[in-house]
Write a protein that holds these residues in place. Structure first.
Motif, mmCIF file in Angstrom:
data_model
loop_
_atom_site.group_PDB
_atom_site.id
_atom_site.type_symbol
_atom_site.label_atom_id
_atom_site.label_comp_id
_atom_site.label_asym_id
_atom_site.label_seq_id
_atom_site.Cartn_x
_atom_site.Cartn_y
_atom_site.Cartn_z
ATOM 1 N N ALA A 21 0.835 -1.200 0.000
ATOM 2 C CA ALA A 21 0.000 0.000 0.000
ATOM 3 C C ALA A 21 0.870 1.250 0.000
ATOM 4 N N GLU A 22 2.038 1.164 0.632
ATOM 5 C CA GLU A 22 2.993 2.269 0.657
ATOM 6 C C GLU A 22 4.397 1.679 0.529
ATOM 7 N N PRO A 78 1.773 -4.646 -10.539
ATOM 8 C CA PRO A 78 2.908 -4.295 -11.397
ATOM 9 C C PRO A 78 3.983 -5.381 -11.373
ATOM 10 N N PRO A 79 4.822 -5.436 -12.403
ATOM 11 C CA PRO A 79 5.929 -6.405 -12.416
ATOM 12 C C PRO A 79 7.056 -5.940 -11.499
ATOM 13 N N ALA A 80 8.121 -6.727 -11.452
ATOM 14 C CA ALA A 80 9.288 -6.345 -10.653
ATOM 15 C C ALA A 80 9.894 -5.049 -11.200
ATOM 16 N N PHE A 81 10.614 -4.343 -10.325
ATOM 17 C CA PHE A 81 11.236 -3.079 -10.729
ATOM 18 C C PHE A 81 12.352 -3.292 -11.760
ATOM 19 N N THR A 104 4.928 4.076 -6.398
ATOM 20 C CA THR A 104 3.470 4.005 -6.425
ATOM 21 C C THR A 104 2.992 3.073 -7.523
ATOM 22 N N PRO A 105 2.272 1.999 -7.162
ATOM 23 C CA PRO A 105 1.673 1.153 -8.203
ATOM 24 C C PRO A 105 0.396 1.801 -8.702
ATOM 25 N N LEU A 106 0.285 1.917 -10.018
ATOM 26 C CA LEU A 106 -0.881 2.577 -10.605
ATOM 27 C C LEU A 106 -1.114 1.994 -11.996
ATOM 28 N N GLY A 107 -2.278 1.387 -12.175
ATOM 29 C CA GLY A 107 -2.602 0.817 -13.474
ATOM 30 C C GLY A 107 -1.703 -0.333 -13.875
#
Length: 486
Positions: free
Chosen positions: A84-85, A305-308, A329-332
């Protein structure tokens, strides 16, 4: 039949008078306290750590000490799932990753060694926030007057560090994360005892039991609202503008009762609106939904999201001057990196070049509404009746308003700078805005953008209400002193 109606009407009026009298005697002191404390709250809000204060207490990131990649930090945190954060910032002289799971669990991982850091000690707290301050003192706190609400639960217990300065500053450092969660000053604490604590009946033993506190406030404010409404009804009933009383007077009362009646006629409607809207603020029967987006909407908005796939050395490329934190931030279904510095945050994709835009935000937000389509995306560059600053919440501009065709007719207000959902406002929330914010806080068009006029209106209505309460309390005291009751 006519005689029966007259008898019933006479009995009804008598019972209305008796109810108002004893409701006033029972709740009169609460009326006075709510009025006075409400005026205090115009100028001294309940203590909170603002975003600007949080950033001001952080040192710029020491990039040469960052040796752990985000993917490694997530594995070391061990919380699982999409966080979440997820932030990179300094804890003293050491860069750390702070991670919050969607279940509220927290983890802090050293960005230098990759080690998950344990609970903070008192010595650690003094070193982090009061180094070189010999007057500083620390004490453990699980829950107190200023950290009573449930939003602090994931951060408990705290180490409260009193700096011993002229302002009487006290910092609440989470033992779980090592971050400052709250700051208060002696002045804030003193004024809040006669402000928010009194107004909300925010006593720790009661407020710590959220449902019990809500039930007590619902019944107390509901009873007080009936007392105010009955008084206003009596005031209008006993008013004579045409067939006046003896001497041409509009009121039949004399002495203190006369003043109570006149104050009630002048300020009764405002007092009724204030008390009834206060009762509404406790959300009777759960009529109104929360302005905070539900967990399933947040999860859908974030996506998976995938790995960084980033090296630690690459993180510096996302920074802006004086960067105090990098927020991942994960978004979409994608990771976005938000550089936070005093001033405006900047969000870019993992490629370091793709800027966050309204289209990306709208597409991600639409994922959370399976029963309704996104039909409007409107950028707001000025405040309006539903998006305006209040108290310690400055509410940024510009902001995106996304409107959906779901059953609740939901609006989302989203910060275009970093994609944060700032507010969820459905049909019930928009109704509540007028039933509570307008009636209780006087957040009305023409006043919300004119603070001096807003405060003046508050003072006028509250002073009239104070006249009603004061004359009622004195009259009630005199009644109680009598040996016979009517």
């Amino acid at each position: 039949m006519v005689s029966l109606r007259r008898r019933l009407g006479k009995a009804g009026r008598r019972w209305l008078l008796l109810f108002h009298r004893w409701a006033g005697i029972t709740a009169g002191l609460f009326f006075a306290l709510w009025i006075f404390s409400g005026l205090v709250m115009l100028y001294v809000p309940f203590p909170t750590l603002t975003g600007a204060e949080r950033l001001a207490r952080l040192a710029p990131i020491a990039w040469d000490r960052v040796a752990v990649a985000p993917d490694e930090a997530l594995r070391a945190g061990g919380l699982g799932g999409v966080p979440a954060e997820f932030d990179l910032e300094m804890r003293g002289d050491e860069p750390v990753y702070r991670i919050a799971g969607r279940d509220g669990a927290r983890a802090t991982v050293s960005a230098r060694t990759g080690e998950r850091l344990g609970p903070l000690t008192p010595a650690d707290a003094l070193r982090l926030v009061a180094e070189g301050v010999p007057e500083a003192r620390v004490e453990p706190v699980a829950r107190d007057q200023w950290t009573v609400t449930a939003r602090y639960d994931p951060l408990r217990p705290f180490l409260k560090v009193a700096l011993g300065d002229a302002a009487g500053t006290e910092l609440y450092v989470s033992q779980v994360t090592g971050a400052v969660a709250l700051d208060t000053t002696r002045s804030e604490r003193a004024w809040n005892w006669v402000g928010a604590v009194t107004h909300w009946i925010y006593l720790t033993p009661l407020r710590a039991r959220a449902e019990l506190w809500r039930t007590v406030l619902l019944w107390l404010s509901g009873f007080a609202a009936l007392g105010a409404l009955s008084g206003f009804a009596i005031g209008v009933w006993r008013l004579r503008l045409r067939r006046r009383y003896a001497g041409g007077d509009v009121t039949p009362y004399r002495g203190l009762a006369r003043w109570h009646h006149l104050f009630g006629l002048a300020g009764g409607l405002g007092l009724c609106a204030f008390i009834v809207s206060g009762w509404i603020s406790m959300n009777p029967n759960r009529w109104f939904t929360s302005a905070s987006p539900p967990a399933d909407l947040r999860a859908a908005y974030a996506g998976i999201p995938p790995a960084f796939g980033l090296d630690p050395q690459q993180l510096r490329s996302f920074a802006v001057p004086e960067t105090r934190a990098l927020r991942f931030t994960p978004l979409g279904g994608r990771w976005w990196v938000v550089a936070e510095a005093p001033g405006r945050p900047r969000a870019v994709g993992l490629d370091g070049a793709t800027l966050l835009d309204a289209g990306t935000i709208a597409t991600a937000a639409a994922r959370g509404f399976v029963d309704g389509a996104l039909w409007s995306v409107r950028p707001l560059t000025a405040y309006d009746a539903y998006w305006y600053p209040h108290g310690t919440d400055p509410r940024p501009l510009p902001v995106l308003r996304l409107c959906f065709s779901d059953a609740a007719a939901t609006w989302l207000h989203i910060d275009p700078r970093d994609g944060a959902i700032l507010q969820r406002l459905d049909r019930s929330g928009r109704i509540n805005r007028w039933l509570f914010d307008a009636a209780h806080r006087l957040d009305l068009p023409g006043l919300i953008d004119n603070p001096p006029l807003h405060d003046a209106a508050q003072w006028v209505l509250n002073l009239l209400a104070a006249g009603i309460a004061a004359t009622g309390i004195v009259a009630g005291w005199r009644r109680l002193r009598r040996t016979r009751f009517v």
